[in-house]
Every structure is written in structure tokens, then in C-alpha cells.
Write an enzyme that holds these catalytic residues in place. Structure first.
Site, PDB file in Angstrom:
ATOM      1  N   CYS A 239      41.499   4.127  46.965  1.00 56.12           N
ATOM      2  CA  CYS A 239      42.175   4.717  48.130  1.00 56.12           C
ATOM      3  C   CYS A 239      43.601   5.123  47.801  1.00 56.12           C
ATOM      4  CB  CYS A 239      42.211   3.724  49.284  1.00 56.12           C
ATOM      5  SG  CYS A 239      40.620   3.032  49.658  1.00 56.12           S
TER       6      CYS A 239
ATOM      7  N   GLN B  82      33.706  -6.708  48.576  1.00 57.00           N
ATOM      8  CA  GLN B  82      33.475  -6.645  47.125  1.00 57.00           C
ATOM      9  C   GLN B  82      32.554  -7.764  46.637  1.00 57.00           C
ATOM     10  OE1 GLN B  82      34.280  -4.471  44.765  1.00 57.00           O
ATOM     11  NE2 GLN B  82      35.432  -3.123  46.114  1.00 57.00           N
TER      12      GLN B  82
ATOM     13  N   THR C 192      26.149   4.711  69.611  1.00 47.10           N
ATOM     14  CA  THR C 192      24.744   4.755  69.182  1.00 47.10           C
ATOM     15  C   THR C 192      24.609   4.262  67.741  1.00 47.10           C
ATOM     16  OG1 THR C 192      24.337   6.608  70.657  1.00 47.10           O
ATOM     17  CG2 THR C 192      22.766   6.301  68.858  1.00 47.10           C
TER      18      THR C 192
ATOM     19  N   ASN D 227      39.394  -6.487  45.268  1.00 44.33           N
ATOM     20  CA  ASN D 227      38.768  -5.229  44.875  1.00 44.33           C
ATOM     21  C   ASN D 227      39.324  -4.625  43.602  1.00 44.33           C
ATOM     22  OD1 ASN D 227      40.931  -5.110  46.925  1.00 44.33           O
ATOM     23  ND2 ASN D 227      40.894  -2.930  46.484  1.00 44.33           N
TER      24      ASN D 227
ATOM     25  N   ALA E 149      28.001  -1.520  53.353  1.00 42.80           N
ATOM     26  CA  ALA E 149      26.675  -1.209  52.812  1.00 42.80           C
ATOM     27  C   ALA E 149      26.746  -0.477  51.470  1.00 42.80           C
ATOM     28  CB  ALA E 149      25.896  -0.362  53.819  1.00 42.80           C
TER      29      ALA E 149
END
Lengths: 414, 118
Positions: free
Chosen positions: A336, A190, A248, A156, A211
Site C-alpha cells: 500500500c 497475514q 447485500t 505483514n 479472503a
């Protein structure tokens, strides 16, 4: 003033904008077709059908069967589920795992956890100056109790491609010779949408996807789990995703992911060509206009959209803020960890010194990046670098030394 | 952007960059934790700071604090300069996130070191 300023987003490895076609596909599932995919009624059936369709689309992106796709809340959860789920299954057969020194924190910190709290031994393969692990190193550190291997498909921060297919081949040789309890995971967050990803060619048992790196919204990812691989669930309370990941389903997000995967399949070659051409233009421009730069990571075996560059004598955060004030968004190492003062561990793993590690910036292009965007950055960047260098005591010192060397050379040549 | 207007201004247009050829007092301080550096050169005449220049390597607050410090001290007597605190520097730059307050501390230390240097 800020409203008129040009804005260029060169941080597509952090996240991508949602494609308009993806938004269009997902919207009905927020309003009219809002059912719970587990419900028996028509609303539920509509949602279920949409999730199943998306599952096939995501499977197609990586050459998998639809039953092998487990939707998650994102790449981080996919990596956690893969490593913790397999670690639980594998522990009775051995607690040694092999990974690389440059994994994303969503993998490396799970490995750290397994090592500290679960009694695992962890071997982190070095990546050398090119930023790539070597399969012979992996062969050399394999132990009888090795049950898990996790090596990312593409890094990444520097975009280097790891020899995942070779590792997969090695693992299948081991299986052919009777080794049963060994699982191979790869983090393809990536890589997907930026290169061909085919689980059969890679020979992996598990593969993580996100996604939002594919022009779909944040909050959804997937884990590919090869048929027959037993994964211990890490969440309880429902039957969803064949009980491998309960809760869900986020139907609209999953629909978006499916549509984005479909578009990535169809447009892959065109996207790669655009990004490669623009990246070459960008890197040639940087080389021509800025001195004392070091490109990080192997120049050939890498993703088509990413360039990680160390600018000597200056610190990356200053450059990031300077560029941001001029409308250009880039990142320093992993997004991050940009809140921490630590130099990037990935750049350090290449053997770069602290100054180069602190001066590294990641530029990552996207499918919609234009030539104009690249040219704007090439106009702004050299000035930004120079203005920070003018402030830098390290740069002034280097200039003085160079002037002395030049003088010495001139004297000897007379 | 968590930084103030004053901060952005000093960061984008740093004042008094460089080094004085005729400095009477210089110091270079390094933050041992993060490696940030600040080099300060002063010219004193009649017990007054008549010129100040800085060079800095490190995170944006370190660069901005270096710039604002030179503006704060030019024209001050040595005694007045000694009265400047870390908080004065932070206030001049219009607040810093707490994890970046070490930048003001570095500027403060560099000023002290320079004033005490020969």
C-alpha cells in the site's frame, strides 16, 4: 521475448492467486444460483444456504462459532469495523487504546483517526530489533481508562508473530478481577492459512480476516466478533450480518472464501511444511551468495513464508524494478505504501537506519511456490543486487574504506 | 510498467558507470527530500567534455537519468552542456511520472555543479 520469460511470483503477502477448486465452487453463484440471500424465494434460499455454509467453514478455520462471523468487503473493512465499532461502544468507559508500532495501515490509520478526531489517547508499543511487542510493556502502559487493545497476530512486512495469546491471557485475568470494559482485537489477515489460528487459544474478542490472502478472490473478508461483544454498526440500511454489517452479501465471493478456508484447514500442515522448506533454501542461498545483507525481524518467531531482507548500499525500488524486468515479483515493505518515497515505518521501528530501511525487500512464498522458482530467484537476485551496487556511490565508498582497512591490517601484521 | 523503453534500457544497461581516475571536474549532489544521490565525474579537454561517468543511489529514475545524462553530454562543449534543461533529460529518458521528475532535477543539478567545480 516477454512471453518466453520465466515469471516467479514472490509476493503472496500482497495477494494470492485464486485456487482452481475455489473458482469451481464459486462459479455457480455467479450464474445459475445468483439469488439475493435476503430473498424469500428459492433463488434466495439457495444463496442463503451457501452463505451459511461458508460462514461455518470460515468459523472452523479459526475455531469460532458460525454466529460469530461477520462478512465484510475485506481485511481493511474488518479492521475498520472492529476498531470504530468498539471505539463507539467503549468511549463512555474510557478513551485510551493500546496498539503496536507496526500495525497495517488499516489499523494504524484508524487509531490515528480516533486520536485526532475522536479524543482518544493512543499508546503504540515499541517492537525492538526483533519486531515483536513485549507483554510487560503492555502491562506497564495499561490505564484505568484503557478500553481497547489492538495488536496484530503476524506482521505483514516482516512476518513476526506477536504475543497475542499472552495478551489475551492478560486480558482475561483483568476480566476475572472485575474489569468489564476492555476489548481485544487482533488483525490476523497475514496469519490465517499460514499458521494455526484459534480464537479460544488467542483469547481475543475480535479478529480480522481477508479472503484474498487465502487463495480466494479480492473483495471479501470477515470479522470474528466474540459472542456477547456489542459492536456499534458502521453501515446502515439492511438487516444483513445481524445488522453488524449491512449490504447485500457478495454470495459468490463468500462461497469462495468458505471453500478457501476449508482448503486452508485441510492443507495447513502441508502448506506450512512446503513454505518452510523453500524459505530455508531461499535464505541459505541468499546468505551464501550475497554479502552485506541484513534479515529483518526475529528469525524464529515468524510466519513460515516470508523473508524481509535489507540489501546494503542500494535502494529497494531499483531492485524491485530490476527483478520485475526479469520476471520476479517482490515488494518493498507494505504494498500500500510502495508509491511513497518514505522508507518503511515498520523497518524503521526495528531501529534500522535509513539506508537499511530504504534497501528492504519482502519476499513471500505461497503454497504453490516450487523449488525451481526459488532457484530462479537465487540465480537472478545476486546479479541484480551486484549491478545496482556497481552504480552506488555508497558501495564504492565502502569498497575503498575496506581496501584501506585491509591494507592497514596487512601493515600491522607484518 | 509505467516506464518507457528508453528508460528500461538505461535502467537495465546503464552507460558510463563508475568514476574517472583522471577527472577534471566532479560533483556529488543529494536530493534533500528523498536522499537520492548522484555522483558525476567529467574529463574536460579544450573546453569539451571528452568523458563522463556517474554513480547513483536512489529510485530507478535517478539511476536512469544519471545514465542518460552521461550519454547526452559526452562530446559537448561546456557552453552546450550548460544549455541542457531538466526537460531535455526527461525527454531523453522518454517521460517520467510527475512524482519522479525530481530525478531529472537531480541530474541537472549534478551537471551544473560538476561544470562549475574545480
Amino acid at each position: 521475448m516477454t512471453a518466453l520469460r520465466k515469471r516467479v511470483y514472490m509476493d503472496h503477502s500482497a495477494t494470492t492467486p485464486v485456487d482452481g477448486r475455489v473458482v469451481e465452487a464459486m462459479l455457480p453463484f455467479l450464474t445459475q444460483k445468483f439469488g439475493n440471500a435476503s430473498s424469500v424465494h428459492t433463488f434466495g434460499q439457495e444463496a442463503r444456504a451457501a452463505v451459511d455454509k461458508a460462514r461455518r467453514e470460515v468459523a472452523a478455520l479459526i475455531g469460532a462459532r458460525h454466529s460469530e462471523i461477520v462478512f465484510t468487503s475485506g481485511g481493511t473493512e474488518a479492521n475498520n469495523l472492529a476498531l470504530r465499532g468498539i471505539a463507539e461502544t467503549a468511549a463512555p468507559f474510557g478513551r485510551h487504546l493500546i496498539t503496536s508500532a507496526i500495525e497495517h495501515p488499516a489499523v494504524s490509520e484508524v487509531c490515528d483517526y480516533l486520536e485526532r478526531r475522536q479524543g482518544w489517547a493512543v499508546t503504540r508499543l515499541p517492537v525492538y530489533e526483533e519486531g515483536i511487542v513485549r507483554v510487560e510493556d503492555l502491562r506497564a502502559v495499561l490505564r484505568d481508562d484503557t478500553t481497547l487493545i489492538s495488536v496484530m497476530l503476524a506482521n505483514n512486512e516482516i512476518g513476526t508473530l506477536q504475543p497475542v495469546a499472552e495478551i489475551g491471557e492478560f486480558v482475561s485475568h483483568l476480566r476475572a478481577s472485575g474489569r468489564r470494559h476492555l476489548w481485544f482485537h487482533t488483525d490476523a489477515v497475514q496469519a490465517a492459512g499460514r499458521m494455526e489460528v484459534d480464537v479460544e487459544k488467542l483469547g481475543c474478542d475480535l479478529l480480522s480476516l481477508s479472503a484474498h490472502k487465502l487463495y480466494a478472490p479480492k473483495g471479501t473478508g470477515a470479522l470474528y466478533v466474540r459472542r456477547g461483544v456489542r459492536l456499534a454498526p458502521q453501515t446502515f440500511g439492511g438487516r444483513q450480518e445481524r445488522e453488524r454489517r449491512t449490504g447485500t452479501e457478495s454470495v459468490a465471493n463468500i462461497v469462495a472464501f468458505g471453500r478457501a478456508a476449508q482448503l486452508a484447514c485441510e492443507e495447513l500442515e502441508a502448506r506450512i511444511n512446503v513454505m518452510k522448506t523453500l524459505l530455508a533454501r531461499f535464505e541459505a542461498g541468499v546468505t551464501a551468495r550475497i554479502e552485506d545483507v541484513v534479515f529483518n525481524g526475529d528469525r524464529a518467531r515468524r510466519l513460515p513464508h516470508l523473508s524481509n531482507i535489507s540489501f546494503r548500499f542500494i535502494e529497494a525500488e531499483g531492485l524491485l524494478i530490476n527483478l520485475d524486468l526479469q520476471g520476479v515479483a517482490v515488494s518493498t515493505g507494505s504494498a500500500c505504501s510502495s508509491g511513497s518515497l518514505e522508507p518503511s515505518p515498520v523497518i524503521r521501528a526495528l531501529g534500522r537506519n535509513e539506508e537499511l530501511a530504504r534497501g528492504s525487500i519482502r519476499f513471500s512464498l505461497g503454497k504453490d511456490t516450487s523449488e525451481e522458482d526459488v532457484d530462479y530467484v537465487l540465480e537472478v537476485l545476486p546479479r541484480a543486487v551486484q549491478s545496482l551496487r556497481n552504480l552506488s556511490p555508497l558501495y564504492q565508498k565502502a569498497l575503498t574504506e575496506r581496501a584501506c582497512n585491509l591494507e592497514a591490517q596487512t601493515l600491522t601484521s607484518i | 510498467m509505467p516506464y518507457s523503453i528508453a528508460f528500461q534500457d538505461h535502467f537495465s544497461n546503464p552507460r558510463n558507470v563508475g568514476e574517472l581516475d583522471d577527472a577534471t571536474h566532479t560533483a556529488e549532489e543529494t536530493n534533500p527530500v528523498c536522499g537520492d544521490r548522484l555522483r558525476l565525474s567529467l574529463r574536460l579537454a579544450d573546453n569539451r567534455i571528452v568523458a563522463a561517468r556517474f554513480l547513483a543511489y536512489g529510485c530507478p529514475p535517478t539511476l536512469a537519468c544519471g545514465s542518460v545524462l552521461t550519454e547526452m553530454i559526452e562530446g559537448k562543449t561546456v557552453e552546450e552542456a550548460f544549455l541542457i534543461t531538466r526537460n531535455d533529460i526527461i525527454n531523453a529518458i522518454g517521460k517520467l511520472p510527475s512524482r519522479k521528475s525530481h530525478a531529472a532535477a537531480l541530474a541537472f543539478e549534478a551537471l551544473r555543479a560538476a561544470l562549475q567545480a574545480k
